[in-house]
Motif scaffolding. Structure first.
Motif, mmCIF file in Angstrom:
data_model
loop_
_atom_site.group_PDB
_atom_site.id
_atom_site.type_symbol
_atom_site.label_atom_id
_atom_site.label_comp_id
_atom_site.label_asym_id
_atom_site.label_seq_id
_atom_site.Cartn_x
_atom_site.Cartn_y
_atom_site.Cartn_z
ATOM 1 N N TRP A 1 0.830 -1.217 0.000
ATOM 2 C CA TRP A 1 0.000 0.000 0.000
ATOM 3 C C TRP A 1 0.857 1.255 0.000
ATOM 4 O O TRP A 1 0.377 2.331 -0.338
ATOM 5 N N GLU A 2 2.149 1.088 0.394
ATOM 6 C CA GLU A 2 3.066 2.236 0.213
ATOM 7 C C GLU A 2 3.360 2.390 -1.267
ATOM 8 O O GLU A 2 3.317 3.482 -1.825
ATOM 9 N N ALA A 3 3.646 1.251 -1.927
ATOM 10 C CA ALA A 3 3.974 1.301 -3.353
ATOM 11 C C ALA A 3 2.793 1.801 -4.178
ATOM 12 O O ALA A 3 2.961 2.579 -5.116
ATOM 13 N N SER A 4 1.607 1.380 -3.824
ATOM 14 C CA SER A 4 0.434 1.746 -4.635
ATOM 15 C C SER A 4 0.030 3.204 -4.429
ATOM 16 O O SER A 4 -0.780 3.738 -5.179
ATOM 17 N N GLY A 5 0.576 3.811 -3.380
ATOM 18 C CA GLY A 5 0.242 5.210 -3.111
ATOM 19 C C GLY A 5 -0.904 5.360 -2.124
ATOM 20 O O GLY A 5 -1.278 6.474 -1.777
ATOM 21 N N HIS A 6 -1.442 4.245 -1.633
ATOM 22 C CA HIS A 6 -2.590 4.368 -0.728
ATOM 23 C C HIS A 6 -2.207 4.879 0.655
ATOM 24 O O HIS A 6 -2.990 5.585 1.292
ATOM 25 N N VAL A 7 -1.003 4.527 1.135
ATOM 26 C CA VAL A 7 -0.618 5.005 2.475
ATOM 27 C C VAL A 7 -0.431 6.520 2.445
ATOM 28 O O VAL A 7 -0.917 7.237 3.309
ATOM 29 N N GLY A 8 0.244 7.002 1.403
ATOM 30 C CA GLY A 8 0.524 8.442 1.343
ATOM 31 C C GLY A 8 -0.610 9.253 0.766
ATOM 32 O O GLY A 8 -0.799 10.413 1.118
ATOM 33 N N GLY A 9 -1.389 8.645 -0.125
ATOM 34 C CA GLY A 9 -2.284 9.504 -0.907
ATOM 35 C C GLY A 9 -3.754 9.157 -0.916
ATOM 36 O O GLY A 9 -4.526 9.846 -1.567
ATOM 37 N N PHE A 10 -4.161 8.083 -0.218
ATOM 38 C CA PHE A 10 -5.569 7.687 -0.309
ATOM 39 C C PHE A 10 -6.372 8.454 0.731
ATOM 40 O O PHE A 10 -6.855 7.925 1.724
ATOM 41 N N ASN A 11 -6.447 9.744 0.487
ATOM 42 C CA ASN A 11 -7.036 10.624 1.490
ATOM 43 C C ASN A 11 -8.259 11.325 0.963
ATOM 44 O O ASN A 11 -8.327 11.656 -0.212
ATOM 45 N N ASP A 12 -9.179 11.564 1.846
ATOM 46 C CA ASP A 12 -10.290 12.449 1.513
ATOM 47 C C ASP A 12 -10.099 13.731 2.298
ATOM 48 O O ASP A 12 -9.764 13.686 3.485
ATOM 49 N N PRO A 13 -10.316 14.888 1.666
ATOM 50 C CA PRO A 13 -10.223 16.132 2.426
ATOM 51 C C PRO A 13 -11.466 16.286 3.311
ATOM 52 O O PRO A 13 -12.592 16.144 2.829
ATOM 53 N N MET A 14 -11.239 16.529 4.591
ATOM 54 C CA MET A 14 -12.334 16.596 5.554
ATOM 55 C C MET A 14 -12.471 17.999 6.121
ATOM 56 O O MET A 14 -11.480 18.659 6.362
ATOM 57 N N VAL A 15 -13.700 18.400 6.372
ATOM 58 C CA VAL A 15 -13.941 19.692 7.029
ATOM 59 C C VAL A 15 -14.667 19.421 8.351
ATOM 60 O O VAL A 15 -15.551 18.562 8.404
ATOM 61 N N PHE B 1 -7.617 12.913 5.432
ATOM 62 C CA PHE B 1 -8.020 11.818 6.315
ATOM 63 C C PHE B 1 -7.861 10.527 5.520
ATOM 64 O O PHE B 1 -8.450 10.367 4.455
ATOM 65 N N ASN B 2 -6.985 9.613 6.008
ATOM 66 C CA ASN B 2 -6.721 8.387 5.244
ATOM 67 C C ASN B 2 -7.882 7.406 5.360
ATOM 68 O O ASN B 2 -8.427 7.196 6.441
ATOM 69 N N LEU B 3 -8.236 6.811 4.228
ATOM 70 C CA LEU B 3 -9.445 5.974 4.177
ATOM 71 C C LEU B 3 -9.199 4.504 4.494
ATOM 72 O O LEU B 3 -10.126 3.712 4.507
ATOM 73 N N MET B 4 -7.920 4.135 4.715
ATOM 74 C CA MET B 4 -7.678 2.702 4.917
ATOM 75 C C MET B 4 -7.940 2.276 6.360
ATOM 76 O O MET B 4 -7.571 2.970 7.310
ATOM 77 N N PHE B 5 -8.552 1.092 6.519
ATOM 78 C CA PHE B 5 -8.749 0.501 7.839
ATOM 79 C C PHE B 5 -7.436 -0.131 8.277
ATOM 80 O O PHE B 5 -6.848 -0.924 7.540
ATOM 81 N N LYS B 6 -7.018 0.194 9.497
ATOM 82 C CA LYS B 6 -5.763 -0.351 10.020
ATOM 83 C C LYS B 6 -6.074 -1.460 11.005
ATOM 84 O O LYS B 6 -7.074 -1.391 11.725
ATOM 85 N N THR B 7 -5.211 -2.460 11.068
ATOM 86 C CA THR B 7 -5.358 -3.482 12.092
ATOM 87 C C THR B 7 -3.956 -3.897 12.554
ATOM 88 O O THR B 7 -2.964 -3.428 12.011
ATOM 89 N N VAL B 8 -3.896 -4.739 13.581
ATOM 90 C CA VAL B 8 -2.596 -5.141 14.138
ATOM 91 C C VAL B 8 -2.395 -6.622 13.879
ATOM 92 O O VAL B 8 -3.301 -7.426 14.076
ATOM 93 N N LEU B 9 -1.187 -6.978 13.424
ATOM 94 C CA LEU B 9 -0.898 -8.390 13.169
ATOM 95 C C LEU B 9 -0.298 -9.037 14.411
ATOM 96 O O LEU B 9 0.621 -8.482 15.015
ATOM 97 N N GLY B 10 -0.806 -10.196 14.781
ATOM 98 C CA GLY B 10 -0.203 -10.963 15.876
ATOM 99 C C GLY B 10 -0.733 -10.558 17.232
ATOM 100 O O GLY B 10 -1.219 -9.438 17.436
ATOM 101 N N ALA B 11 -0.595 -11.509 18.180
ATOM 102 C CA ALA B 11 -1.179 -11.307 19.512
ATOM 103 C C ALA B 11 -0.431 -10.256 20.312
ATOM 104 O O ALA B 11 -1.008 -9.569 21.147
ATOM 105 N N THR B 12 0.875 -10.086 20.041
ATOM 106 C CA THR B 12 1.644 -9.151 20.861
ATOM 107 C C THR B 12 1.998 -7.877 20.082
ATOM 108 O O THR B 12 2.797 -7.082 20.527
ATOM 109 N N GLY B 13 1.416 -7.750 18.904
ATOM 110 C CA GLY B 13 1.784 -6.620 18.039
ATOM 111 C C GLY B 13 1.246 -5.286 18.545
ATOM 112 O O GLY B 13 0.337 -5.241 19.367
#
Ligand code: ATP
Length: 584
Positions: A95-109, A252-264
């Motif tokens: 998602w860094e390569a695809s541009g989603h981490v840096g650029g998949f944003n909606d402008p919010m007011v 505001f980034n539109l991607m849902f974040k989650t954590v990998l692993g039990a201790t992550g």
């Protein structure tokens, strides 16, 4: 500017009625309903799940299994498409390569006073264009001299994603109507005319009763990003009507974040739910080339869930936070991109039409150059297939986008992953001494037809919804038989006199023959009229009823949902009759 005098509220189907039928008949329910729901998520009930499967299956069959329904591509050969089912969670670097981490944003007011938040591009302004725009000529000339386009100064704003929604808000909301009447200096109702395409929106000209202030028209347009950036303090809040409480737009980034692993933890072990299925295809391009017999030009197709933390999910399933996509990435030589783009654009349009979206509610819209994504500017074109939903009317909402993404994605993934993703084409290049081409190495261009399954289902539901005051149900769902969730129903006229004993085996026989295509309903309860009414609302195209005569002459009544015609046919011919009607 085109006058659209035909547009009246009554010609547009009511979204509330469609949603209520969807709930009542078990097409779509709000997710977690018994806990009060969760915004932006929906559950498909028994009829909806089957309808959705039928649409997905139709896509899969026609795209993947039949290779564009058996058509020849522009190269004169069968169209090669292979399927894929990639993971929802991938290495975050994708998602860094695809541009989603840096650029998949909606402008919010944000509205500082009410603490409400909305998407900057979902703010519509309502402006008196006759007497409020640029108070005097000097101000207007100054704006032009500064190289600025004419900007509307709205007296009121509404959060909406389409003009149709703004219009229905004006209709529904008393306070909004009150403000309107005040501005229009009269009680109304006023005769009005709607004009499309006025500065990205519409204008409505009013015929005002004599004796009132001179006034001719209002405009409804998206509030420009310039105005929100530079003059946000002058824009009235859509919630309080007062200016001064809106912030400038913030990303505001539109991607849902989650954590990998039990201790992550969220910093070091964050992963993302995919916001589109396309990237799963690009990162498997080399695997598919290396492990199958395909060669460019060919496509990879997949269907699956995508997740976007939409800021303002709305319009039923149209903008949800979890939805399903049906995507094709078609890889071709850059010189052939234009031909393949045109091929895909036209075939995808005719595919939607073949499922019943054949009228003027469906349009193909080629993008203007200023709408193009950065990577698509170099490409052969971008277009949308759009449907006129009740909440977008008189405008349209996107069902599917077709774009030449050039070699943008493969380039990005090659760079970020340090893998070689270029393709060696041994059918191209200069001829060697032996008369054979020397071959050419290149990064293919990608034509992407990307469709939303949920939006497709919604368009089919809206199109099928047909009010009919002459029926007991008052409405029927006119689905194309191919996608109708219930293909046929079998009823004994009454639950006695030996009729169920004939009807039940007929239903079982039809299930065996047609069950892979959809439901065969069997129902012996309630009056026959009520059962027909239920099937009309479910969109079941054919009902077969066993009555007293059936027991002696071995015939049944076949009822056609659309024409309401009833005919007698032999009981042992019901299967063939249905096969023929379903076009099998
Ligand atoms: P929009 O401009 O409406 O947000 P988009 O241009 O971002 O859509 P794409 O990224 O091109 O959409 O996604 C391809 C398809 O996925 C769209 O044509 C649409 O059918 C579907 N889609 C996108 N976002 C959503 C959503 N939030 N809910 C339902 N379907 C969606």
């Amino acid at each position: 500017m085109t006058a659209n005098a035909e547009h009246t509220e009554s010609s547009v189907k009511s979204m509330d009625d469609i949603m209520s039928l969807c709930k009542r008949r078990g097409f779509i329910y709000p997710a977690s309903e018994i806990y009060g729901g969760v915004n932006g998520f929906w559950d498909y009930g028994p009829l909806g799940a089957q309808l959705k499967k039928n649409l997905r299956d139709a896509w899969w069959t026609d795209v993947v299994m039949k290779g564009c329904d058996g058509q020849l591509g522009p190269n004169g050969k069968p169209v090669e498409i292979v399927p894929l089912d990639s993971s929802i969670i991938q290495n975050p670097k994708v998602w860094e390569a695809s541009g989603h981490v840096g650029g998949f944003n909606d402008p919010m007011v944000d509205d500082k006073e009410t603490k409400q938040r909305f998407r900057a591009d979902h703010l519509f302004g309502i402006t008196l264009i006759a007497n409020d725009l640029y108070k005097d000529k000097e101000e207007f000339d100054k704006a032009l001299a500064a190289g600025m386009e004419i900007r509307f100064r709205p007296f009121m704003t509404i959060v909406a994603s389409t003009i149709g929604e703004v219009l229905s808000e004006i209709q529904k909301n008393k306070d909004v109507r009150k403000q309107f009447r005040k501005k229009l200096n009269g009680e109304g109702p006023f005769n009005f005319q709607v004009y499309d395409n006025v500065a990205g929106g519409i204008a409505i000209s009013f015929e005002i009763p004599e004796g009132n202030e001179p006034f001719s028209a209002i405009a409804i347009n998206p509030v420009s990003s310039w105005m929100l950036e530079n003059e946000s303090e002058k824009v009235p809040s859509p919630f309080t009507g007062k200016a001064g409480s809106l912030t400038k737009p913030r990303a505001f980034n539109l991607m849902f974040k989650t954590v990998l692993g039990a201790t992550g933890n969220m910093e070091d072990n964050a992963a993302y739910l995919r916001p589109e299925t396309a990237q799963g295809i690009f990162i498997n391009f080399k695997n598919v080339i290396d492990t199958t017999r395909v060669s460019v030009p060919f496509g990879i197709a997949q269907t699956g869930k995508a997740f976007r933390n939409e800021v303002t999910p709305r319009n039923f399933t149209f903008r949800s936070r979890e939805f399903e996509q049906m995507e094709i990435e078609f890889f071709c030589h850059p010189d052939e991109a234009k031909d393949w783009y045109v091929f895909w654009r036209d075939w995808r349009m005719s595919w939607w039409q073949s499922l019943g979206l054949e009228g003027e509610n469906l349009i193909l819209r080629e993008h203007d150059s200023d709408e193009l994504a950065h990577y698509a500017k170099e490409g052969a074109g971008t277009s949308d297939i759009e449907y006129k939903f009740p909440f977008t009317a008189p405008g349209f909402g996107e069902l599917e986008g077709i774009a030449d993404r050039t070699n943008f994605d493969l380039t990005q993934h090659a760079e970020h992953s340090k893998s070689k993703l270029d393709y060696f084409d041994n059918t191209r290049g200069e001829l060697a001494k032996n008369g054979q081409p020397k071959g050419e190495r290149y990064l293919p261009h990608v034509i992407e037809p990307s469709a939303g399954l949920d939006r497709g289902v919604l368009a089919l539901l809206c199109e099928a919804y047909t009010p009919d005051p002459d029926r007991a149900s008052g409405v029927y769902m006119k689905f194309h038989p191919r996608i109708a969730p219930i293909k046929a129903a079998v009823f004994p006229l009454v639950k006695k006199d030996g009729m169920p004993e004939v009807a039940a085996p007929l239903a079982a026989e039809l299930r065996k023959r047609f069950g892979h295509l959809g439901t065969i309903e069997y129902d012996e309860k309630q009056s026959i009229g009520k059962r027909y009414a239920r099937m009309d609302e479910a969109g079941c195209p054919f009902c077969f009823t066993i009555d007293g005569d059936s027991l002696t002459d071995n015939t049944v009544t076949a009822r056609n949902r659309d024409t309401l015609e009833q005919e007698r046919i032999a009981i042992d011919k019901v299967g063939d009759y249905l096969a023929q009607k379903l076009g099998l």
